[in-house]
Design a protein around this motif. Structure first.
Motif, PDB file in Angstrom:
ATOM      1  N   LYS A  30       0.808  -1.217   0.000  1.00 36.91           N
ATOM      2  CA  LYS A  30       0.000   0.000   0.000  1.00 36.91           C
ATOM      3  C   LYS A  30       0.848   1.277   0.000  1.00 36.91           C
ATOM      4  CE  LYS A  30      -3.835   2.211   2.442  1.00 36.91           C
ATOM      5  NZ  LYS A  30      -4.805   2.084   3.560  1.00 36.91           N
ATOM      6  N   PRO A  31       1.911   1.376   0.825  1.00 37.17           N
ATOM      7  CA  PRO A  31       2.710   2.621   0.795  1.00 37.17           C
ATOM      8  C   PRO A  31       3.426   2.859  -0.533  1.00 37.17           C
ATOM      9  CG  PRO A  31       3.116   1.385   2.821  1.00 37.17           C
ATOM     10  CD  PRO A  31       2.363   0.487   1.900  1.00 37.17           C
ATOM     11  N   LEU A  32       3.607   1.780  -1.332  1.00 35.02           N
ATOM     12  CA  LEU A  32       4.345   1.912  -2.584  1.00 35.02           C
ATOM     13  C   LEU A  32       3.444   1.922  -3.808  1.00 35.02           C
ATOM     14  CD1 LEU A  32       7.239  -0.624  -1.840  1.00 35.02           C
ATOM     15  CD2 LEU A  32       7.241   1.843  -1.485  1.00 35.02           C
ATOM     16  N   SER A  33       2.129   1.835  -3.606  1.00 38.54           N
ATOM     17  CA  SER A  33       1.224   1.680  -4.743  1.00 38.54           C
ATOM     18  C   SER A  33       1.223   2.918  -5.642  1.00 38.54           C
ATOM     19  CB  SER A  33      -0.196   1.374  -4.254  1.00 38.54           C
ATOM     20  OG  SER A  33      -0.676   2.421  -3.430  1.00 38.54           O
ATOM     21  N   ASN A  34       1.199   4.120  -5.057  1.00 34.06           N
ATOM     22  CA  ASN A  34       1.211   5.340  -5.879  1.00 34.06           C
ATOM     23  C   ASN A  34       2.502   5.455  -6.681  1.00 34.06           C
ATOM     24  OD1 ASN A  34      -1.318   6.141  -4.983  1.00 34.06           O
ATOM     25  ND2 ASN A  34      -0.500   7.367  -3.290  1.00 34.06           N
ATOM     26  N   GLN A  35       3.616   5.135  -6.046  1.00 28.88           N
ATOM     27  CA  GLN A  35       4.898   5.193  -6.746  1.00 28.88           C
ATOM     28  C   GLN A  35       4.937   4.185  -7.891  1.00 28.88           C
ATOM     29  OE1 GLN A  35       8.235   4.338  -4.232  1.00 28.88           O
ATOM     30  NE2 GLN A  35       9.723   4.440  -5.897  1.00 28.88           N
ATOM     31  N   MET A  36       4.459   2.945  -7.635  1.00 31.03           N
ATOM     32  CA  MET A  36       4.451   1.936  -8.685  1.00 31.03           C
ATOM     33  C   MET A  36       3.527   2.348  -9.826  1.00 31.03           C
ATOM     34  SD  MET A  36       5.405  -0.815 -10.068  1.00 31.03           S
ATOM     35  CE  MET A  36       6.478  -1.411  -8.768  1.00 31.03           C
ATOM     36  N   PHE A  37       2.372   2.949  -9.500  1.00 32.05           N
ATOM     37  CA  PHE A  37       1.454   3.402 -10.546  1.00 32.05           C
ATOM     38  C   PHE A  37       2.124   4.452 -11.440  1.00 32.05           C
ATOM     39  CE2 PHE A  37      -1.945   6.066 -12.219  1.00 32.05           C
ATOM     40  CZ  PHE A  37      -2.846   5.122 -12.705  1.00 32.05           C
ATOM     41  N   GLN A  38       2.816   5.400 -10.821  1.00 38.96           N
ATOM     42  CA  GLN A  38       3.485   6.440 -11.600  1.00 38.96           C
ATOM     43  C   GLN A  38       4.621   5.871 -12.442  1.00 38.96           C
ATOM     44  OE1 GLN A  38       2.425   9.485 -11.993  1.00 38.96           O
ATOM     45  NE2 GLN A  38       0.729   9.148 -10.537  1.00 38.96           N
ATOM     46  N   ILE A  39       5.350   4.892 -11.899  1.00 35.21           N
ATOM     47  CA  ILE A  39       6.431   4.259 -12.661  1.00 35.21           C
ATOM     48  C   ILE A  39       5.879   3.568 -13.901  1.00 35.21           C
ATOM     49  CG2 ILE A  39       8.097   2.358 -12.623  1.00 35.21           C
ATOM     50  CD1 ILE A  39       8.733   3.090  -9.744  1.00 35.21           C
ATOM     51  N   LEU A  40       4.784   2.809 -13.740  1.00 34.74           N
ATOM     52  CA  LEU A  40       4.199   2.105 -14.869  1.00 34.74           C
ATOM     53  C   LEU A  40       3.618   3.075 -15.894  1.00 34.74           C
ATOM     54  CD1 LEU A  40       2.478  -0.843 -12.976  1.00 34.74           C
ATOM     55  CD2 LEU A  40       4.541  -0.936 -14.376  1.00 34.74           C
ATOM     56  N   VAL A  41       3.007   4.161 -15.415  1.00 33.86           N
ATOM     57  CA  VAL A  41       2.492   5.168 -16.347  1.00 33.86           C
ATOM     58  C   VAL A  41       3.639   5.771 -17.148  1.00 33.86           C
ATOM     59  CG1 VAL A  41       1.430   7.449 -16.483  1.00 33.86           C
ATOM     60  CG2 VAL A  41       0.416   5.701 -15.016  1.00 33.86           C
ATOM     61  N   ASN A  49       1.468   3.165 -25.320  1.00 34.12           N
ATOM     62  CA  ASN A  49       0.004   3.100 -25.334  1.00 34.12           C
ATOM     63  C   ASN A  49      -0.531   1.897 -24.540  1.00 34.12           C
ATOM     64  OD1 ASN A  49      -2.510   4.121 -26.005  1.00 34.12           O
ATOM     65  ND2 ASN A  49      -2.650   2.893 -27.888  1.00 34.12           N
ATOM     66  N   ARG A  50       0.056   1.648 -23.390  1.00 33.17           N
ATOM     67  CA  ARG A  50      -0.443   0.601 -22.513  1.00 33.17           C
ATOM     68  C   ARG A  50      -1.245   1.246 -21.385  1.00 33.17           C
ATOM     69  NH1 ARG A  50       1.538  -4.699 -22.660  1.00 33.17           N
ATOM     70  NH2 ARG A  50       2.558  -5.025 -24.687  1.00 33.17           N
ATOM     71  N   PRO A  51      -2.538   0.930 -21.256  1.00 27.57           N
ATOM     72  CA  PRO A  51      -3.325   1.523 -20.157  1.00 27.57           C
ATOM     73  C   PRO A  51      -2.945   0.907 -18.819  1.00 27.57           C
ATOM     74  CG  PRO A  51      -4.655  -0.050 -21.373  1.00 27.57           C
ATOM     75  CD  PRO A  51      -3.356   0.062 -22.119  1.00 27.57           C
ATOM     76  N   ILE A  52      -2.914   1.730 -17.783  1.00 24.57           N
ATOM     77  CA  ILE A  52      -2.615   1.281 -16.425  1.00 24.57           C
ATOM     78  C   ILE A  52      -3.895   1.435 -15.602  1.00 24.57           C
ATOM     79  CG2 ILE A  52      -1.063   1.480 -14.468  1.00 24.57           C
ATOM     80  CD1 ILE A  52       0.311   0.814 -17.128  1.00 24.57           C
ATOM     81  N   PHE A  53      -4.327   0.350 -14.987  1.00 25.99           N
ATOM     82  CA  PHE A  53      -5.579   0.331 -14.239  1.00 25.99           C
ATOM     83  C   PHE A  53      -5.286   0.261 -12.740  1.00 25.99           C
ATOM     84  CE2 PHE A  53      -6.844  -0.892 -18.399  1.00 25.99           C
ATOM     85  CZ  PHE A  53      -8.186  -0.588 -18.539  1.00 25.99           C
ATOM     86  N   TYR A  54      -6.157   0.890 -11.987  1.00 25.16           N
ATOM     87  CA  TYR A  54      -6.116   0.795 -10.523  1.00 25.16           C
ATOM     88  C   TYR A  54      -7.561   0.676 -10.047  1.00 25.16           C
ATOM     89  CZ  TYR A  54      -5.197   1.927  -5.626  1.00 25.16           C
ATOM     90  OH  TYR A  54      -5.125   1.887  -4.258  1.00 25.16           O
ATOM     91  N   ILE A  55      -7.942  -0.502  -9.543  1.00 23.76           N
ATOM     92  CA  ILE A  55      -9.329  -0.788  -9.161  1.00 23.76           C
ATOM     93  C   ILE A  55      -9.329  -1.214  -7.699  1.00 23.76           C
ATOM     94  CG2 ILE A  55     -11.428  -2.066  -9.732  1.00 23.76           C
ATOM     95  CD1 ILE A  55     -10.197  -2.639 -12.482  1.00 23.76           C
ATOM     96  N   PRO A  56      -9.401  -0.284  -6.772  1.00 25.91           N
ATOM     97  CA  PRO A  56      -9.403  -0.667  -5.350  1.00 25.91           C
ATOM     98  C   PRO A  56     -10.664  -1.442  -4.996  1.00 25.91           C
ATOM     99  CG  PRO A  56      -9.869   1.675  -5.596  1.00 25.91           C
ATOM    100  CD  PRO A  56      -9.508   1.172  -6.964  1.00 25.91           C
ATOM    101  N   PHE A  57     -10.505  -2.415  -4.127  1.00 28.85           N
ATOM    102  CA  PHE A  57     -11.624  -3.261  -3.704  1.00 28.85           C
ATOM    103  C   PHE A  57     -11.612  -3.327  -2.185  1.00 28.85           C
ATOM    104  CE2 PHE A  57     -14.400  -6.756  -3.060  1.00 28.85           C
ATOM    105  CZ  PHE A  57     -15.139  -6.925  -4.216  1.00 28.85           C
TER     106      PHE A  57
END
Length: 328
Positions: A30-41, A49-57
């Motif tokens: 969880k503490p690294l999720s935002n950083q990982m999302f930005q890295i993948l983006v 042109n690869r979409p990055i999804f984040y679907i919290p449950f």
């Protein structure tokens, strides 16, 4: 550390596995999720042109048929478009627990058809995810920790198997270990560390496998002679007792010894106690040997100014530190 696992290797693996047939999930803390999302983006979106999804449950969601269909459509879109889903272990576990909740929780008669349909759709979604998902774990040592395992109570409370012998015998073994430690240290001071100056249980560390074999032999002798009050191996016939000694100490056990012990002790607490001793004291793979030989706590690395100014000498971090110090 610092070799580019998260910033280089994870995007490469994710882009390779996200081929339209798999649902590619990058599981991160969880503490690294935002950083990982930005890295993948940064690495995979834009030109690639690869979409990055984040679907919290979360289990706090008011789940209904429409919401399940929406989540399922998002997963399918991510798979079909070769996207990457950034997930947290809490999201994956919450989805599993939501399905279990709907199966176990009783509902009123007027709500039963709808609840059953939601439970059915959640089950189908869970099966679908299990079949098409490919997971890449960032910080796998932390993600595979026992606290992220799915532990969910269901049904009536029952006691732990072989209680209370399961933990009382271990306590008695540590008591016998403490009584033998001084003798072992006196006979092999360079192969066995022993410090009883502190209050409580002494600090013990085995530096040689031969010392642990002696220690295991002493404890097995104590068990055979009835010094473990919750495991009376002394009541066994002599032939079974000798087979038990070999069964506990040796990694490879003959079928004759195993069958004789099982036939004589099956259905009794003795057999479970013998299995417990084997798990603790077996040569090479015994838990007690691993604890006393391999694990070290509160180790001070210290500083070595001639090598680096970092207290813990990670190679990649040292290289970066040295390059920064040189102004590169």
């Amino acid at each position: 550390m610092g070799e580019g696992k998260s910033s280089v290797i994870v995007p490469l693996v994710a882009s390779t596995l996200a081929d339209g047939s798999n649902l590619m999930r990058v599981v991160t803390l969880k503490p690294l999720s935002n950083q990982m999302f930005q890295i993948l983006v940064t690495r995979l979106s834009g030109l690639l042109n690869r979409p990055i999804f984040y679907i919290p449950f979360s289990r706090s969601l008011r789940m209904n048929e429409s919401l399940v269909d929406t989540i399922s459509c998002l997963y399918e879109r991510c798979r079909a478009e070769g996207g990457v889903l950034v997930a947290q272990p809490e999201h994956i576990l919450s989805q599993k627990l939501m399905h279990i909740d709907f199966l176990l929780t009783p509902h009123g008669d007027d709500e039963k058809p709808e609840k059953r349909l939601v439970a059915h759709k959640l089950g189908e979604l869970q099966d679908r995810m299990a079949n098409i998902s490919r997971d890449v774990l960032d910080e796998s040592d932390e993600l595979l920790h026992v606290r992220y395992q799915l532990v969910y109570t269901a049904g009536q409370q029952i006691p732990v198997d072989d209680h209370p012998n399961r933990w009382v015998i271990i306590q008695q073994i540590f008591g016998r270990l403490q009584s033998h430690a001084a003798k072992l240290h006196a006979s092999s001071p360079k192969k066995f560390e022993f410090d009883s100056t502190r209050r409580g249980f002494p600090i013990i560390r085995v530096l040689d496998s031969t010392v642990f074999r002696k220690m295991a032999t002493f404890i097995i002798d104590d068990a055979s002679e009835g010094r473990l009050s919750n495991l009376k191996l002394g009541v066994l016939p002599l032939s079974i007792r000798e087979a038990t000694r070999r069964f506990i100490a040796q990694r490879e056990v003959s079928s004759e010894d195993r069958d004789s012990i099982h036939s004589h002790c099956e259905g009794t607490t003795l057999f479970k106690g013998i299995l417990l001793l084997r798990g603790l004291l077996m040569e090479v793979e015994g838990i007690l040997g691993y604890v006393l030989k391999e694990r070290r706590w509160r180790v001070d690395y210290g500083l070595d100014p001639s090598r680096t100014l970092l207290a813990v000498p990670y190679r990649a971090k040292v290289c970066r530190f040295n390059l920064a110090a040189e102004g590169r």
